[in-house]
Design a protein around this motif. Structure first.
Motif, short mmCIF file in Angstrom:
data_model
loop_
_atom_site.label_atom_id
_atom_site.label_comp_id
_atom_site.label_asym_id
_atom_site.label_seq_id
_atom_site.Cartn_x
_atom_site.Cartn_y
_atom_site.Cartn_z
N GLY A 1 0.78 -1.23 0.00
CA GLY A 1 0.00 0.00 0.00
C GLY A 1 0.81 1.28 0.00
O GLY A 1 0.23 2.37 0.03
N ARG A 2 2.14 1.19 -0.06
CA ARG A 2 2.94 2.41 -0.11
C ARG A 2 3.02 2.91 -1.55
O ARG A 2 3.25 2.14 -2.48
CB ARG A 2 4.34 2.15 0.43
CG ARG A 2 5.27 3.35 0.28
CD ARG A 2 6.55 3.20 1.02
NE ARG A 2 7.48 4.28 0.73
CZ ARG A 2 8.58 4.55 1.44
NH1 ARG A 2 8.87 3.81 2.49
NH2 ARG A 2 9.37 5.54 1.10
N VAL A 3 2.81 4.23 -1.70
CA VAL A 3 2.86 4.86 -3.02
C VAL A 3 3.82 6.05 -2.94
O VAL A 3 3.63 6.95 -2.11
CB VAL A 3 1.47 5.33 -3.46
CG1 VAL A 3 1.54 5.97 -4.85
CG2 VAL A 3 0.48 4.17 -3.46
N ASP A 4 4.86 6.05 -3.77
CA ASP A 4 5.87 7.12 -3.75
C ASP A 4 5.79 7.96 -5.03
O ASP A 4 5.36 7.49 -6.11
CB ASP A 4 7.28 6.53 -3.64
CG ASP A 4 7.51 5.84 -2.30
OD1 ASP A 4 6.96 6.32 -1.29
OD2 ASP A 4 8.21 4.82 -2.27
N GLY A 5 6.27 9.19 -4.88
CA GLY A 5 6.42 10.04 -6.05
C GLY A 5 5.12 10.25 -6.81
O GLY A 5 4.06 10.48 -6.22
N ARG A 6 5.18 10.09 -8.13
CA ARG A 6 4.03 10.35 -8.98
C ARG A 6 3.25 9.08 -9.32
O ARG A 6 2.38 9.10 -10.18
CB ARG A 6 4.49 11.03 -10.26
CG ARG A 6 5.17 12.38 -10.01
CD ARG A 6 5.52 13.08 -11.31
NE ARG A 6 4.29 13.40 -12.08
CZ ARG A 6 4.31 13.91 -13.31
NH1 ARG A 6 5.46 14.11 -13.91
NH2 ARG A 6 3.17 14.18 -13.93
N ASN A 7 3.59 8.00 -8.65
CA ASN A 7 2.86 6.76 -8.89
C ASN A 7 1.40 6.90 -8.46
O ASN A 7 1.08 7.66 -7.54
CB ASN A 7 3.51 5.60 -8.14
CG ASN A 7 4.88 5.26 -8.68
OD1 ASN A 7 5.10 5.28 -9.88
ND2 ASN A 7 5.81 4.98 -7.77
N LYS A 8 0.54 6.18 -9.13
CA LYS A 8 -0.89 6.24 -8.85
C LYS A 8 -1.26 5.34 -7.67
O LYS A 8 -0.68 4.26 -7.49
CB LYS A 8 -1.70 5.82 -10.07
CG LYS A 8 -1.39 6.64 -11.32
CD LYS A 8 -1.79 8.09 -11.14
CE LYS A 8 -1.57 8.88 -12.44
NZ LYS A 8 -1.90 10.34 -12.25
N ALA A 9 -2.23 5.77 -6.90
CA ALA A 9 -2.71 4.95 -5.79
C ALA A 9 -3.47 3.74 -6.30
O ALA A 9 -3.34 2.62 -5.76
CB ALA A 9 -3.61 5.79 -4.87
N ARG A 10 -4.29 3.94 -7.36
CA ARG A 10 -5.06 2.83 -7.89
C ARG A 10 -4.14 1.75 -8.45
O ARG A 10 -3.22 2.03 -9.22
CB ARG A 10 -6.01 3.32 -8.98
CG ARG A 10 -6.92 2.22 -9.56
CD ARG A 10 -7.87 2.79 -10.59
NE ARG A 10 -8.83 3.71 -10.01
CZ ARG A 10 -9.97 3.36 -9.42
NH1 ARG A 10 -10.26 2.06 -9.30
NH2 ARG A 10 -10.79 4.25 -8.93
N GLY A 11 -4.38 0.56 -8.05
CA GLY A 11 -3.54 -0.56 -8.49
C GLY A 11 -2.39 -0.86 -7.55
O GLY A 11 -1.73 -1.89 -7.67
N ASN A 12 -2.13 0.05 -6.60
CA ASN A 12 -1.06 -0.16 -5.62
C ASN A 12 -1.60 -0.23 -4.19
O ASN A 12 -0.88 0.01 -3.23
CB ASN A 12 -0.03 0.97 -5.73
CG ASN A 12 0.77 0.89 -7.02
OD1 ASN A 12 1.38 -0.14 -7.32
ND2 ASN A 12 0.75 1.98 -7.80
N GLU A 13 -2.89 -0.52 -4.09
CA GLU A 13 -3.49 -0.57 -2.76
C GLU A 13 -2.91 -1.72 -1.93
O GLU A 13 -2.58 -2.77 -2.46
CB GLU A 13 -5.01 -0.77 -2.86
CG GLU A 13 -5.74 0.34 -3.62
CD GLU A 13 -5.88 0.01 -5.10
OE1 GLU A 13 -5.14 -0.88 -5.57
OE2 GLU A 13 -6.70 0.65 -5.78
N GLY A 14 -2.79 -1.47 -0.64
CA GLY A 14 -2.41 -2.54 0.28
C GLY A 14 -3.65 -3.26 0.79
O GLY A 14 -4.77 -3.01 0.33
N ARG A 15 -3.45 -4.13 1.77
CA ARG A 15 -4.59 -4.86 2.33
C ARG A 15 -4.40 -5.04 3.83
O ARG A 15 -3.27 -5.06 4.34
CB ARG A 15 -4.78 -6.21 1.65
CG ARG A 15 -3.76 -7.28 2.03
CD ARG A 15 -4.04 -8.59 1.28
NE ARG A 15 -3.27 -9.71 1.80
CZ ARG A 15 -2.04 -10.02 1.46
NH1 ARG A 15 -1.40 -9.26 0.58
NH2 ARG A 15 -1.42 -11.07 1.98
N VAL A 16 -5.50 -5.12 4.50
CA VAL A 16 -5.52 -5.41 5.93
C VAL A 16 -6.26 -6.73 6.10
O VAL A 16 -7.34 -6.92 5.54
CB VAL A 16 -6.22 -4.30 6.72
CG1 VAL A 16 -6.35 -4.69 8.19
CG2 VAL A 16 -5.47 -2.99 6.58
#
Length: 354
Positions: free
Chosen positions: A68-83
């Motif tokens: 779930g970590r998103v750095d720089g200009r990367n998009k949040a969608r598609g990089n979600e983490g999970r609990v």
């Protein structure tokens, strides 16, 4: 003239005895200082079912955020983490102890003490012993959730075997007596989950503005004997000095407390199980937070019944409780993860008799 009088022995007066029973019974438990209502206690106490209907309690826990970590200009969608969420279900049931006295008037005449009071005291003692034995059997159950990261056989992790009886044969009486090094290995297993999924949280003690963290280790007297006699590091007097900030705490007093080593509190307890193998071995434990839970649907209550106009008396205690070693069902959520004990490292060391 006929009349009715409520005397001391009448059942209507027993409510005070019920409160006294619980106080005497729980305050005399060896494990009492490790029991608490929060998830920080090694043995969590749940009273939910004492107030509500039901015959089971489900204890839940969530994982940390995975990914779930998103750095720089990367998009949040598609990089979600999970609990992830796990659970432990504990079922409660009746636990009763009963004693009967016959021909009470003549039996009482033959002795110099209060026969019925002695029966009550014996019931309190029996309730205490039964709970302690049930806790030991629960904590020392080596048949479930066997993962290498939660077990240590002797001084070497390589003694591990997925079959418990085979692993026990790898423990010998030369290299595998209890030592401070074994305690250090067990603590590392708790802190660094190699061959396990999650870290074990230590027990936390608040002292003023400070928060102190400890693991609790419990050992048979034979194992403590070998630690004291054979380990020079343990014999260093500094190791036997209780933490000064909490010197008056029940955690650091009493004859069963044998000192602390690198954040591990060391206790001696004669009910820790002995196991027959190539040599005699004992099961020790290192507990962190939430190693086990005890759930009460009803605290111990005193019961009595008279027969033959009071000449025969039955006394009993009745509580409704259940307990379990906490181990969350991770495998049901992710089949690549094995189920494991939540707050416990199982240690097996030599325990040859004197």
């Amino acid at each position: 003239m006929a009349y009715t009088e409520i005397l001391t022995a009448n059942g209507l007066t027993e409510e005070q005895w019920d409160r006294q029973l619980n106080s005497e019974y729980l305050s005399s438990l060896w494990f009492k200082n490790f029991m608490g209502a929060t998830q920080m206690a090694p043995i969590q106490v749940k009273m939910d079912l004492a107030k509500e209907a039901g015959d089971a309690v489900t204890i839940g826990i969530r994982s940390q955020l995975i990914g779930g970590r998103v750095d720089g200009r990367n998009k949040a969608r598609g990089n979600e983490g999970r609990v992830e969420f796990y659970d432990q279900r504990i079922t409660i049931d009746n636990v009763r102890h009963v004693v009967k006295f016959e021909d009470v008037p003549m039996s009482q005449k033959r002795v110099g003490w209060d026969l019925l009071n002695q029966g009550r005291e014996a019931l309190v003692e029996k309730s205490q012993i039964a709970l302690e034995e049930d806790l030991i059997n629960t904590l020392c159950d080596a048949t479930t959730r066997r993962v290498r990261g939660r077990y240590l056989y002797g001084a070497a992790d390589s003694n591990w075997n997925a079959t418990h009886s085979t692993a026990l044969t790898n423990v010998d009486n030369t290299n595998d007596k209890l030592t401070t090094n074994i305690l250090r290995i067990a603590k590392r297993k708790a802190q660094i989950p190699v061959n396990a999924y999650a870290k074990i949280r230590p027990m936390r003690i608040v002292t003023g503005q400070n928060m102190e963290e400890y693991f609790v280790s419990v050992h048979h007297p034979f194992a403590i004997r070998d630690l004291i006699d054979g380990d020079a590091a343990y014999r260093n007097a500094m190791l036997l000095i209780p933490p000064t900030a909490n010197a008056s705490s029940p955690l650091f007093t009493g004859s069963s407390f044998k000192g602390q080593y690198e954040g591990v509190l060391i206790y001696e307890y004669d009910r820790m199980p002995l196991v027959s193998s190539t040599i005699q071995v004992t099961h020790s434990i290192l507990m962190g937070a939430q190693a086990a839970a005890v759930c009460w649907g009803q605290m111990a209550k005193f019961e009595d019944e008279e027969e033959d106009l009071g000449h025969d008396v039955i006394y009993g205690t009745h509580e409704i409780r259940g307990m379990a070693k906490i181990g969350y069902s991770r495998n049901a959520v992710d089949s690549s993860i094995s189920d494991e004990d939540n707050g416990l490292v199982n240690i097996f060391v030599a325990a040859v008799a004197d």
